[in-house]
Every structure is written in structure tokens, then in C-alpha cells.
Design a protein around this motif. Sequence first.
Motif, PDB file in Angstrom:
ATOM      1  N   LEU A 195       0.894  -1.380   0.124  1.00 16.07           N
ATOM      2  CA  LEU A 195       0.092   0.094  -0.130  1.00 16.07           C
ATOM      3  C   LEU A 195       0.929   1.356   0.133  1.00 16.07           C
ATOM      4  N   ASN A 196       1.991   1.111   0.550  1.00 11.35           N
ATOM      5  CA  ASN A 196       2.961   2.434   0.647  1.00 11.35           C
ATOM      6  C   ASN A 196       3.539   2.652  -0.809  1.00 11.35           C
ATOM      7  N   LYS A 197       3.867   1.346  -1.114  1.00 12.57           N
ATOM      8  CA  LYS A 197       4.526   1.193  -2.811  1.00 12.57           C
ATOM      9  C   LYS A 197       3.475   1.989  -3.586  1.00 12.57           C
ATOM     10  N   TYR A 198       2.056   1.863  -3.272  1.00  7.08           N
ATOM     11  CA  TYR A 198       0.980   2.561  -4.171  1.00  7.08           C
ATOM     12  C   TYR A 198       0.644   3.817  -3.740  1.00  7.08           C
ATOM     13  N   ASN A 199       1.351   4.441  -2.944  1.00  6.97           N
ATOM     14  CA  ASN A 199       0.923   5.755  -2.270  1.00  6.97           C
ATOM     15  C   ASN A 199      -0.452   5.787  -1.574  1.00  6.97           C
ATOM     16  N   ILE A 200      -0.951   4.886  -0.850  1.00  3.80           N
ATOM     17  CA  ILE A 200      -2.170   4.931  -0.271  1.00  3.80           C
ATOM     18  C   ILE A 200      -1.621   5.480   1.180  1.00  3.80           C
ATOM     19  N   GLN A 201      -1.290   6.869   1.125  1.00  3.74           N
ATOM     20  CA  GLN A 201      -0.709   7.385   2.437  1.00  3.74           C
ATOM     21  C   GLN A 201      -1.462   7.436   3.647  1.00  3.74           C
ATOM     22  N   ARG A 202      -0.965   7.674   4.545  1.00  2.00           N
ATOM     23  CA  ARG A 202      -1.787   7.893   5.830  1.00  2.00           C
ATOM     24  C   ARG A 202      -2.264   9.425   5.799  1.00  2.00           C
ATOM     25  N   GLU A 203      -3.349   9.546   5.883  1.00  2.00           N
ATOM     26  CA  GLU A 203      -4.154  10.942   5.968  1.00  2.00           C
ATOM     27  C   GLU A 203      -3.755  11.623   7.236  1.00  2.00           C
ATOM     28  N   LYS A 204      -3.770  13.044   7.316  1.00  2.00           N
ATOM     29  CA  LYS A 204      -3.375  13.865   8.750  1.00  2.00           C
ATOM     30  C   LYS A 204      -4.638  13.479   9.595  1.00  2.00           C
ATOM     31  N   ASP A 205      -5.651  13.403   9.213  1.00  2.10           N
ATOM     32  CA  ASP A 205      -6.899  13.077  10.076  1.00  2.10           C
ATOM     33  C   ASP A 205      -7.098  11.552  10.316  1.00  2.10           C
ATOM     34  N   ASP A 206      -6.082  10.679   9.811  1.00  3.38           N
ATOM     35  CA  ASP A 206      -6.393   9.332   9.945  1.00  3.38           C
ATOM     36  C   ASP A 206      -6.644   8.651  11.321  1.00  3.38           C
ATOM     37  N   LYS A 207      -7.677   7.973  11.592  1.00  2.00           N
ATOM     38  CA  LYS A 207      -7.986   7.162  12.616  1.00  2.00           C
ATOM     39  C   LYS A 207      -8.266   5.726  12.528  1.00  2.00           C
ATOM     40  N   ASN A 208      -8.167   4.683  13.472  1.00  3.43           N
ATOM     41  CA  ASN A 208      -8.403   3.630  13.225  1.00  3.43           C
ATOM     42  C   ASN A 208      -9.791   3.362  13.418  1.00  3.43           C
ATOM     43  N   GLU A 209     -10.293   3.004  11.920  1.00  5.73           N
ATOM     44  CA  GLU A 209     -11.712   2.958  11.917  1.00  5.73           C
ATOM     45  C   GLU A 209     -12.175   1.472  12.109  1.00  5.73           C
ATOM     46  N   ILE A 210     -11.389   0.441  11.887  1.00  6.26           N
ATOM     47  CA  ILE A 210     -11.850  -0.854  12.319  1.00  6.26           C
ATOM     48  C   ILE A 210     -10.788  -1.540  13.030  1.00  6.26           C
ATOM     49  N   SER A 211     -11.155  -2.439  14.092  1.00  4.97           N
ATOM     50  CA  SER A 211     -10.324  -2.908  15.186  1.00  4.97           C
ATOM     51  C   SER A 211      -9.317  -3.916  14.588  1.00  4.97           C
ATOM     52  N   ASN A 212      -8.368  -4.017  15.124  1.00  2.00           N
ATOM     53  CA  ASN A 212      -6.996  -4.864  14.417  1.00  2.00           C
ATOM     54  C   ASN A 212      -6.919  -6.028  14.737  1.00  2.00           C
ATOM     55  N   GLU A 213      -7.938  -6.658  15.612  1.00  2.00           N
ATOM     56  CA  GLU A 213      -8.001  -8.292  16.000  1.00  2.00           C
ATOM     57  C   GLU A 213      -8.218  -8.962  14.672  1.00  2.00           C
ATOM     58  N   ILE A 214      -7.632 -10.197  14.644  1.00  2.00           N
ATOM     59  CA  ILE A 214      -7.952 -11.125  13.691  1.00  2.00           C
ATOM     60  C   ILE A 214      -9.454 -11.649  13.969  1.00  2.00           C
ATOM     61  N   ARG A 215     -10.144 -11.978  12.836  1.00  2.00           N
ATOM     62  CA  ARG A 215     -11.720 -12.335  13.286  1.00  2.00           C
ATOM     63  C   ARG A 215     -11.803 -13.712  13.198  1.00  2.00           C
ATOM     64  N   ASP A 216     -12.635 -14.201  14.188  1.00  2.00           N
ATOM     65  CA  ASP A 216     -13.084 -15.741  14.319  1.00  2.00           C
ATOM     66  C   ASP A 216     -14.243 -16.212  13.262  1.00  2.00           C
ATOM     67  N   GLY A 217     -13.644 -16.886  12.329  1.00  2.00           N
ATOM     68  CA  GLY A 217     -14.746 -17.319  11.465  1.00  2.00           C
ATOM     69  C   GLY A 217     -15.797 -18.409  11.791  1.00  2.00           C
ATOM     70  N   GLY A 218     -15.422 -18.799  12.976  1.00  2.00           N
ATOM     71  CA  GLY A 218     -16.165 -20.148  13.573  1.00  2.00           C
ATOM     72  C   GLY A 218     -16.222 -21.257  12.982  1.00  2.00           C
ATOM     73  N   LYS A 219     -16.955 -22.158  13.247  1.00  2.00           N
ATOM     74  CA  LYS A 219     -17.061 -23.444  12.854  1.00  2.00           C
ATOM     75  C   LYS A 219     -18.011 -24.023  12.185  1.00  2.00           C
ATOM     76  N   LEU A 220     -17.919 -24.158  10.790  1.00  2.00           N
ATOM     77  CA  LEU A 220     -18.942 -24.629  10.045  1.00  2.00           C
ATOM     78  C   LEU A 220     -19.097 -26.323   9.888  1.00  2.00           C
ATOM     79  N   MET A 221     -18.115 -27.046  10.065  1.00  2.00           N
ATOM     80  CA  MET A 221     -18.013 -28.405   9.779  1.00  2.00           C
ATOM     81  C   MET A 221     -18.204 -29.216  11.123  1.00  2.00           C
TER      82      MET A 221
END
Length: 221
Positions: A195-221
Motif C-alpha cells: 500500500l505504501n508502494k502505491y502511495n495509499i498514504q496515511r492522511e493527517k486526520d486518519d484514525k483507526n476505523e476498524i479494530s485490529n484483531e484477527i476475526r474468528d470465522g467460527g466452525k461450520l463443519m
Amino acid sequence: MSILTRYFSKSDLDEIKSAVGVAESKTSAEIVPFFAESSHHYKEWIWFGAFLMGGLFGTIFYLVQRLYGIVWGGESFFSILSVWIGAVLGLGITSFFPKIRINLVSRSAKQYFVELRAKEAFLDEEVFRTKSRTGILIYISLYEHFVRVLPDKEIARVVPKSEWNEAVRLIIEGMKSGKKKEGIVSSILFCGELLNKYNIQREKDDKNEISNEIRDGGKLM
């Protein structure tokens, strides 16, 4: 026990969360790792397992009769019975052992369900609800051995689809070598660099909009 705690220690989960924070520190993107044990229950293939085992038992019964000249009283009854015994056995095995069941599923069918579940996860986790539409879902489906990276439209517009292949490869190689956490961390950090390579740079007013934890997909089988 959740799926995540079954496959990762607390320190593993903390390290993955930290990797997301590091990757996001130089970009306005939001990276959402999602770990699923499987993407579908594949219960339809239980009947296929019954069909295969029924055919196998019936064939074995027929060959034993012909090769050894065994004559049974009520031969047709025992032929049918052997097929039914095999079918019931196949039904039980594929019902109670999902890892065997999933091996009966074609690659294209597994790919279809992974794609479908990844898109559902993208919506369920609201990866699209970022200010600049710069969310990314890293979807991992363990039993199918598939990984999908789904970027939201602003990132997809800038980053070529082929660039995500390395992110996928890192996770799959980690899974194969028994280093799931290391593979996921490496993939997340790679996404940050990309993302940095393609200049998706951090904006000045950027904030963490989605929490950083890995999500649990649950058990289907």
C-alpha cells in the motif's frame, strides 16, 4: 473453545494484532484478517461418500465371489446387503470426519464456497465502511487451503490484482510449514508495504476505523 484459541496462542493473536497496527501506521487503509476453519459444511458430500463406499463394497463382494468361486445362498440378497453396508459405513465416516469429507469435494466447488464466504465476511465485518473506501479483508480458509484478499474499491482501483499474490503465498506457505502465525504476520506486513508502494498514504486526520484483531470465522463443519 473458539476457532482462534484452538489454532493460536494469546501471544500469537497479540502479534497478529500488532502486525496490523504496524502495517496501518503508514497508510490510511484498514486491514482486516479473517480466519475460518472452513467456508462451508459440505454436508451434501456425505451422500457422495455413501455412494462411493456402497459401490466399493458391492464391487469387493462381487470380485470375492468370482475369484474364489464362493456360492452364497440368496446371492442377490447378499449383493444388495453389501452395498447397503458400504453405504451406511460411508455415511458414518463422512458425517463424523469432516476432513475426510472435504477431500471428496472438487477444487472448483471449494473455491466457489470460499469466494462466497469471503464476500459475506467482507460485508459482515463492514470492511466497506471506511471514510475513503480503503478497507482490505484477508480471508483465510484453513481446511480448503485457500486465501483471498478482498480490497475495497479505492484500493482495487490503484493496486493491480496480481500484486496480492505474494500476500496469499506467504500465508499458504506458513500453513504448509506449520507456521500459521508467522505466515499471517508476514502477509499483513507485506500488505502494508504494498500500500505504501502505491502511495495509499496515511492522511493527517486518519484514525483507526476498524479494530485490529484477527476475526474468528467460527466452525461450520
